[in-house]
Design a protein around this motif. Structure first.
Motif, short mmCIF file in Angstrom:
data_model
loop_
_atom_site.label_atom_id
_atom_site.label_comp_id
_atom_site.label_asym_id
_atom_site.label_seq_id
_atom_site.Cartn_x
_atom_site.Cartn_y
_atom_site.Cartn_z
N GLN A 284 2.27 1.69 -3.40
CA GLN A 284 1.23 2.18 -4.30
C GLN A 284 0.98 3.67 -4.07
OE1 GLN A 284 -2.51 0.17 -3.87
NE2 GLN A 284 -3.44 1.19 -5.61
N LEU A 285 0.89 4.07 -2.80
CA LEU A 285 0.68 5.49 -2.48
C LEU A 285 1.85 6.34 -2.96
CD1 LEU A 285 -0.87 5.27 1.09
CD2 LEU A 285 -2.02 5.99 -1.01
N LEU A 286 3.06 5.81 -2.81
CA LEU A 286 4.24 6.53 -3.28
C LEU A 286 4.18 6.73 -4.80
CD1 LEU A 286 7.03 7.74 -2.67
CD2 LEU A 286 7.98 5.45 -3.00
N GLU A 287 3.79 5.70 -5.52
CA GLU A 287 3.67 5.82 -6.97
C GLU A 287 2.59 6.83 -7.35
OE1 GLU A 287 5.62 4.58 -9.36
OE2 GLU A 287 6.86 3.82 -7.73
N GLU A 288 1.46 6.80 -6.61
CA GLU A 288 0.39 7.77 -6.88
C GLU A 288 0.89 9.18 -6.62
OE1 GLU A 288 -3.10 6.79 -4.61
OE2 GLU A 288 -3.30 4.83 -5.58
N GLN A 289 1.63 9.38 -5.52
CA GLN A 289 2.16 10.71 -5.19
C GLN A 289 3.13 11.17 -6.27
OE1 GLN A 289 1.24 12.85 -2.80
NE2 GLN A 289 -0.36 11.38 -2.30
N GLU B 298 0.83 -1.21 0.00
CA GLU B 298 0.00 0.00 0.00
C GLU B 298 0.86 1.26 0.00
OE1 GLU B 298 -2.67 -0.22 3.32
OE2 GLU B 298 -3.84 -1.87 2.45
N THR B 299 1.95 1.23 0.78
CA THR B 299 2.85 2.37 0.82
C THR B 299 3.51 2.59 -0.53
OG1 THR B 299 3.30 1.92 3.15
CG2 THR B 299 4.87 3.32 2.01
#
Length: 173
Positions: A69-74, A66-67
């Motif tokens: 994925q969130l990093l990629e989204e950011q 999840e982290t």
């Protein structure tokens, strides 16, 4: 020999079958009791501990995914924001250039209009001045002619008349 010593004891030389059988039964009972009261609960605790560690590893892996994925989204949002900011800057530059060109064009048009207006005004004033000079020349010519016609002019009178006409033309200006 050592085995005989252990099995028979320190002073015995014969094997006592009853003692061996009693020891064997006590050992088996002890093993059963240990299995029921110590080994079973210990294995249950170990099983629970294994399940807890497995669930924590799974939760940590899930959190890591999840982290990530969130990093990629950011990262993608940041890249998109940079692209939008660059587009806004480019748009502002183009708009500024267009406004600058428009202002320059309007200023040139206004300057040309003022120049044309000034040229027309100068031409009008020049024509008025020429008309005024012509009228003055005509009036001076009439004045000179009337003086000439009124009397016969000698060389000296002619010179005096020209000087007088020039003096009157200078006063009129």
């Amino acid at each position: 020999m050592v085995l005989d010593y252990l099995v028979l004891g320190a002073g015995a030389s014969k094997l006592n079958l009853g003692d061996a059988l009693a020891t064997l039964v006590i050992f088996a009972v002890l093993m059963l009791l240990l299995k029921k009261f110590a080994w079973g609960p210990l294995m249950g605790i170990m099983q629970q501990r294994e399940e807890l560690v497995a669930s924590e590893i799974e939760a940590a892996e899930k959190a890591r995914k999840e982290t990530h994925q969130l990093l990629e989204e950011q990262k993608s949002l940041l890249k998109e924001a940079r692209t939008e900011a660059q587009a806004i800057i480019e748009g502002a530059k183009k708009q500024g250039d267009a406004q600058r060109d428009e202002i320059i064009s309007a200023a040139r048009a206004e300057a040309n209009r003022l120049k044309d207006s000034a040229v027309r005004e100068i031409e009008t004033e020049k024509e008025k001045a020429i008309l005024a000079v012509r009228e003055e020349v005509v009036s001076l010519s009439v004045l000179a002619a009337s003086k000439v016609l009124g009397k016969e002019i000698s060389e000296e009178d002619n010179s005096a008349l020209i000087k007088e006409t020039i003096a009157k033309a200078g006063e009129a200006k």
